[in-house]
Design an enzyme around this catalytic site. Sequence first.
Site, short mmCIF file in Angstrom:
data_model
loop_
_atom_site.label_atom_id
_atom_site.label_comp_id
_atom_site.label_asym_id
_atom_site.label_seq_id
_atom_site.Cartn_x
_atom_site.Cartn_y
_atom_site.Cartn_z
CB SER A 1 -8.16 3.82 2.51
OG SER A 1 -7.38 3.19 3.50
CB SER B 1 -8.63 0.99 5.37
OG SER B 1 -9.37 2.15 5.13
CE LYS C 1 -3.92 2.05 2.54
NZ LYS C 1 -4.89 1.86 3.65
N1 GLN Z 1 -13.54 4.56 5.75
C1 GLN Z 1 -12.95 4.94 7.00
C2 GLN Z 1 -12.47 6.36 6.91
O1 GLN Z 1 -12.65 6.96 5.92
C3 GLN Z 1 -11.82 4.03 7.36
C4 GLN Z 1 -10.60 4.28 6.58
C5 GLN Z 1 -9.42 3.48 7.07
O2 GLN Z 1 -9.58 2.46 7.73
N2 GLN Z 1 -8.24 3.97 6.76
O3 GLN Z 1 -11.91 6.91 7.82
#
Ligand code: GLN
Length: 486
Positions: free
Chosen positions: A153, A177, A78
């Site tokens: 994400s 995410s 990532k």
């Molecule tokens: N969708 C959640 C957010 O926007 C989680 C994102 C994540 O786990 N990085 O914060």
Amino acid sequence: MNFHQMTMVQLAEQLRNKSVSSVELTQYFLDRMAQFDGQINSYITQTPDLALAQAAVADARRAAGEDGLLLGMPLAHKDIFCTKDVITTCASKMLANFKAPYNATVVEKLNAAGMVTLGKVNMDEFAMGSTTENSAFGVTRNPWSLDAVPGGSSGGSAAALAAGLAPVATGTDTGGSIRQPAAFCGVTGIKPTYGSVSRYGMIAYASSLDQGGPMAKTAEDCAHLLSAMAGFDERDSTCAEGARPDYVAGLNDSVKGLRIGLPKEYFGEGLSAEVKAATMAVAAELEKQGAVLVEVSLPNTSAAMPAYYVIAPAEASSNLSRYDGVRFGHRCDNPKDLKDMYTRSRSEGFGAEVKRRIMVGAYVLSAGYYDAYYLKAQRVRRLIKQDFVNAFDQCDVILGPVAPTPAWKLGEKTADPTAMYLADIYTIPVNLAGLPAIALPAGFSGGLPVGVQLIGNYFSEPKLLNVAHQYQQATQHHIQMPAAFA
Ligand code: GLN
């Protein structure tokens, strides 16, 4: 079977018995990336030269007698993990040219194990989002349906795996995410207990919630990858001390007598009938194997979303203050004075969602509002943790859906951030409590994958991996691939 259809453990066997060299295997995946990634945009940066050089070293190490399971295995990182000599963008214009002077601990550890970096994969900018649509480098598409989102994400990681453009990948999970994109793309991913995996060199979003973890086709692959990623790191002050449990040894244990808790709040309004049915089918399979189902309650679940959207933005606004065009990040052209430079650099460098969170975060931390929002949210967080503590008096693991629905269409929720936030209702409580949870494929709905998650007590990753592995030994969902990339 072709290499991209194999699990990592199967590929490791190919490397071990010398059916293929690491250079050949790496070239195979690089060729697939060149052929297919135009359709899904899972990679921000492909690193063929680095990959082939690392593969050659791995082959030499093997020729010299070394025999690690990860030795010579390609993977995708990532683009939130700092990599020396390779750009780390965090999917932001702010860091479009950022070359870290060091490797993240996770990268360092996987490099040491002999893994091969195929490239850096797409994500929501600074990991803020649930669809990978908030990337400055274009959206990633879901390999199961090119007009659906891959989740986020870590959407690039999940899409690359689903399309067979990497055998395994790293991800991070602040509010879901790793788990939600795994669910949307039909792969497996584990968010470890907070503090299990070092955050050093993992670009910070919300530091008290962020946790890196592995993504792969199977729980078994995740167990091997996590073994190499986890461990104490003195460079991360919140990293747990002491040895990590053995993630692999118990994979084949029976689930007989295991108490599986089904939280009633995870099966209420908003959950699609098909996701519910898939989750209950997983429960039935595990029950068939001897597990016992019990109903549990997590009464504060509905308060998790508002608490998260105070705490996460608060931490983000603080973490992202370093991107000012001086210490880090994009700098605007021809500033007329210092204030203009800060304002324009940040206005140009950050995307809309990141700005929204910085503003919310600065507001909830501001004098006069701190007690009303931030302090209150921290109290709610404590209650959510207590819910889980109470539930684990009655069960060993908790089973529930990852998201209320399968992947939605690109663009469908971009105009309504609150609707997007609400889709994280089952994943966010886990991060607030700091618990481990694994997402695994559980079937399909309208041609799109459906995922379920198993949530465990602190440092119970071996149990989660064991249960997921037992489920995967008896089922086939995790080895399906989308027809266009099979
Ligand atoms: N969708 C959640 C957010 O926007 C989680 C994102 C994540 O786990 N990085 O914060």
